[in-house]
Design a protein around this motif. Structure first.
Motif, PDB file in Angstrom:
ATOM      1  N   SER A  99      -3.355  -4.885  -3.007  1.00 58.91           N
ATOM      2  CA  SER A  99      -2.462  -6.127  -3.283  1.00 58.91           C
ATOM      3  C   SER A  99      -1.194  -5.832  -3.836  1.00 58.91           C
ATOM      4  O   SER A  99      -0.187  -6.371  -3.592  1.00 58.91           O
ATOM      5  CB  SER A  99      -3.300  -7.147  -4.170  1.00 58.91           C
ATOM      6  OG  SER A  99      -2.817  -8.008  -4.604  1.00 58.91           O
ATOM      7  N   LEU A 122      -5.890 -11.666  -0.554  1.00 61.79           N
ATOM      8  CA  LEU A 122      -5.075 -10.870   0.139  1.00 61.79           C
ATOM      9  C   LEU A 122      -4.746 -11.445   1.646  1.00 61.79           C
ATOM     10  O   LEU A 122      -3.536 -10.902   2.173  1.00 61.79           O
ATOM     11  CB  LEU A 122      -5.862  -9.543   0.599  1.00 61.79           C
ATOM     12  CG  LEU A 122      -6.316  -8.620  -0.722  1.00 61.79           C
ATOM     13  CD1 LEU A 122      -7.271  -7.622  -0.458  1.00 61.79           C
ATOM     14  CD2 LEU A 122      -5.184  -8.035  -1.555  1.00 61.79           C
ATOM     15  N   LEU A 123      -5.384 -12.259   2.129  1.00 68.09           N
ATOM     16  CA  LEU A 123      -5.169 -12.880   3.304  1.00 68.09           C
ATOM     17  C   LEU A 123      -5.153 -14.672   3.057  1.00 68.09           C
ATOM     18  O   LEU A 123      -5.852 -14.841   2.263  1.00 68.09           O
ATOM     19  CB  LEU A 123      -6.074 -12.799   4.330  1.00 68.09           C
ATOM     20  CG  LEU A 123      -6.247 -11.286   4.798  1.00 68.09           C
ATOM     21  CD1 LEU A 123      -7.649 -11.343   5.946  1.00 68.09           C
ATOM     22  CD2 LEU A 123      -5.162 -10.789   5.415  1.00 68.09           C
ATOM     23  N   ASP A 173      -0.734  -8.764   9.992  1.00 70.39           N
ATOM     24  CA  ASP A 173      -0.017  -7.810   9.501  1.00 70.39           C
ATOM     25  C   ASP A 173      -0.445  -7.199   8.122  1.00 70.39           C
ATOM     26  O   ASP A 173      -0.511  -6.061   7.865  1.00 70.39           O
ATOM     27  CB  ASP A 173       1.651  -8.184   9.408  1.00 70.39           C
ATOM     28  CG  ASP A 173       2.190  -8.075  10.706  1.00 70.39           C
ATOM     29  OD1 ASP A 173       1.707  -7.858  11.707  1.00 70.39           O
ATOM     30  OD2 ASP A 173       3.411  -8.772  10.498  1.00 70.39           O
ATOM     31  N   ARG A 174      -0.834  -8.183   7.124  1.00 67.35           N
ATOM     32  CA  ARG A 174      -1.260  -7.843   5.767  1.00 67.35           C
ATOM     33  C   ARG A 174      -2.699  -7.077   6.110  1.00 67.35           C
ATOM     34  O   ARG A 174      -3.090  -6.338   5.414  1.00 67.35           O
ATOM     35  CB  ARG A 174      -1.558  -9.129   5.097  1.00 67.35           C
ATOM     36  CG  ARG A 174      -0.154  -9.566   4.442  1.00 67.35           C
ATOM     37  CD  ARG A 174      -0.443 -10.681   3.105  1.00 67.35           C
ATOM     38  NE  ARG A 174      -1.191 -11.760   3.595  1.00 67.35           N
ATOM     39  CZ  ARG A 174      -0.331 -12.841   4.239  1.00 67.35           C
ATOM     40  NH1 ARG A 174       1.113 -12.609   4.513  1.00 67.35           N
ATOM     41  NH2 ARG A 174      -0.917 -13.937   4.542  1.00 67.35           N
ATOM     42  N   ASP A 198      -0.715 -12.856   8.230  1.00 69.42           N
ATOM     43  CA  ASP A 198      -2.150 -12.461   8.074  1.00 69.42           C
ATOM     44  C   ASP A 198      -2.779 -11.195   8.695  1.00 69.42           C
ATOM     45  O   ASP A 198      -3.121 -10.374   8.101  1.00 69.42           O
ATOM     46  CB  ASP A 198      -3.155 -13.576   8.169  1.00 69.42           C
ATOM     47  CG  ASP A 198      -3.112 -14.595   7.358  1.00 69.42           C
ATOM     48  OD1 ASP A 198      -2.856 -14.452   6.252  1.00 69.42           O
ATOM     49  OD2 ASP A 198      -3.204 -15.874   7.912  1.00 69.42           O
ATOM     50  N   GLN A 228       5.914  -4.559  -0.553  1.00 71.89           N
ATOM     51  CA  GLN A 228       6.332  -4.560   0.834  1.00 71.89           C
ATOM     52  C   GLN A 228       6.842  -5.891   0.987  1.00 71.89           C
ATOM     53  O   GLN A 228       8.118  -6.011   1.927  1.00 71.89           O
ATOM     54  CB  GLN A 228       5.208  -4.411   1.842  1.00 71.89           C
ATOM     55  CG  GLN A 228       5.578  -4.368   3.076  1.00 71.89           C
ATOM     56  CD  GLN A 228       4.278  -3.971   4.127  1.00 71.89           C
ATOM     57  OE1 GLN A 228       3.291  -4.612   3.787  1.00 71.89           O
ATOM     58  NE2 GLN A 228       4.459  -3.320   5.081  1.00 71.89           N
ATOM     59  N   SER A 229       6.389  -7.075   0.494  1.00 69.84           N
ATOM     60  CA  SER A 229       6.930  -8.373   0.775  1.00 69.84           C
ATOM     61  C   SER A 229       8.423  -8.715  -0.099  1.00 69.84           C
ATOM     62  O   SER A 229       8.909  -9.656   0.191  1.00 69.84           O
ATOM     63  CB  SER A 229       6.133  -9.396   0.518  1.00 69.84           C
ATOM     64  OG  SER A 229       5.723  -9.444  -0.866  1.00 69.84           O
ATOM     65  N   ILE A 276       1.233  -4.708  -1.129  1.00 65.62           N
ATOM     66  CA  ILE A 276       1.552  -5.834  -0.312  1.00 65.62           C
ATOM     67  C   ILE A 276       2.563  -6.732  -0.957  1.00 65.62           C
ATOM     68  O   ILE A 276       3.523  -7.130  -0.299  1.00 65.62           O
ATOM     69  CB  ILE A 276       0.199  -6.996  -0.028  1.00 65.62           C
ATOM     70  CG1 ILE A 276      -0.523  -6.133   1.154  1.00 65.62           C
ATOM     71  CG2 ILE A 276       0.681  -8.245   0.740  1.00 65.62           C
ATOM     72  CD1 ILE A 276      -1.907  -6.716   1.244  1.00 65.62           C
ATOM     73  N   GLU A 277       2.762  -6.686  -2.142  1.00 63.35           N
ATOM     74  CA  GLU A 277       3.400  -7.270  -2.988  1.00 63.35           C
ATOM     75  C   GLU A 277       4.970  -6.822  -2.892  1.00 63.35           C
ATOM     76  O   GLU A 277       5.898  -7.462  -2.814  1.00 63.35           O
ATOM     77  CB  GLU A 277       3.095  -7.791  -4.524  1.00 63.35           C
ATOM     78  CG  GLU A 277       2.162  -8.697  -4.777  1.00 63.35           C
ATOM     79  CD  GLU A 277       2.411 -10.150  -4.404  1.00 63.35           C
ATOM     80  OE1 GLU A 277       3.352 -10.681  -4.683  1.00 63.35           O
ATOM     81  OE2 GLU A 277       1.627 -10.608  -3.652  1.00 63.35           O
TER      82      GLU A 277
END
Length: 159
Positions: free
Chosen positions: A99, A62-63, A80-81, A78, A105-106, A102-103
């Motif tokens: 996770s 995750l980081l 921000d995550r 990192d 969002q990116s 996060i994917e």
């Protein structure tokens, strides 16, 4: 399930997934714009986490801190995550779900992952709405009991 249609109670609200850092005073924001690297201690203190938790998030992917010898050096990305991880945990999501978010969002998530994330958000909304309803019912019952006790105490005082 219509996972991308917000419930009626949210249709007029704008919802953002990225949380502000927990310490939101002006001096921190001024220094954040300059600081591009963070130590594990700095992030642990800022987010109220242990070093062990940060290392765990690293091992789970995750980081992705850089390594300088045995030290971990975290970037703004990192950090921000980590803000998303902390907010996701607070909202009741698992690390696997976080996770996926996060994917998404990116911009790296596929349509299936986006649907799953949206459906999980609706599940959490329903869960918290149920909790709020149950808490409201409990408060009403406590108020009723309190009023009854006050009335009884007032009647006993008159005897």
């Amino acid at each position: 399930m219509q996972s991308c249609n917000p419930p009626d109670s949210l249709s007029s609200q704008v919802v953002f997934w990225v949380a502000s850092p927990p310490h939101d005073d002006v001096s921190n924001r001024a220094s954040d714009s300059v600081q591009t690297e963070f130590t594990i201690t700095e992030l642990a203190q800022e987010f109220g986490l242990t070093h062990r938790a940060l290392r765990f998030y690293d091992t789970r992917g995750l980081l992705s801190p850089q390594r300088v010898g045995r030290r971990r050096v975290f970037t703004v990305a990192d950090r921000d995550r980590l803000a998303v991880i902390v907010q996701g945990k607070k909202l009741g999501f698992t690390l696997a779900e976080i996770s996926q978010m996060i994917e998404a969002q990116s911009g790296r998530a596929n349509a299936h992952t986006l649907r799953l994330s949206a459906e999980k958000c609706l599940e959490q909304i329903a869960f918290f709405e149920r909790q709020m309803r149950e808490a409201g019912e409990a408060l009403a019952e406590l108020r009723r009991i309190h009023l009854s006790l006050c009335v009884q105490a007032g009647q006993q005082g008159k005897l």
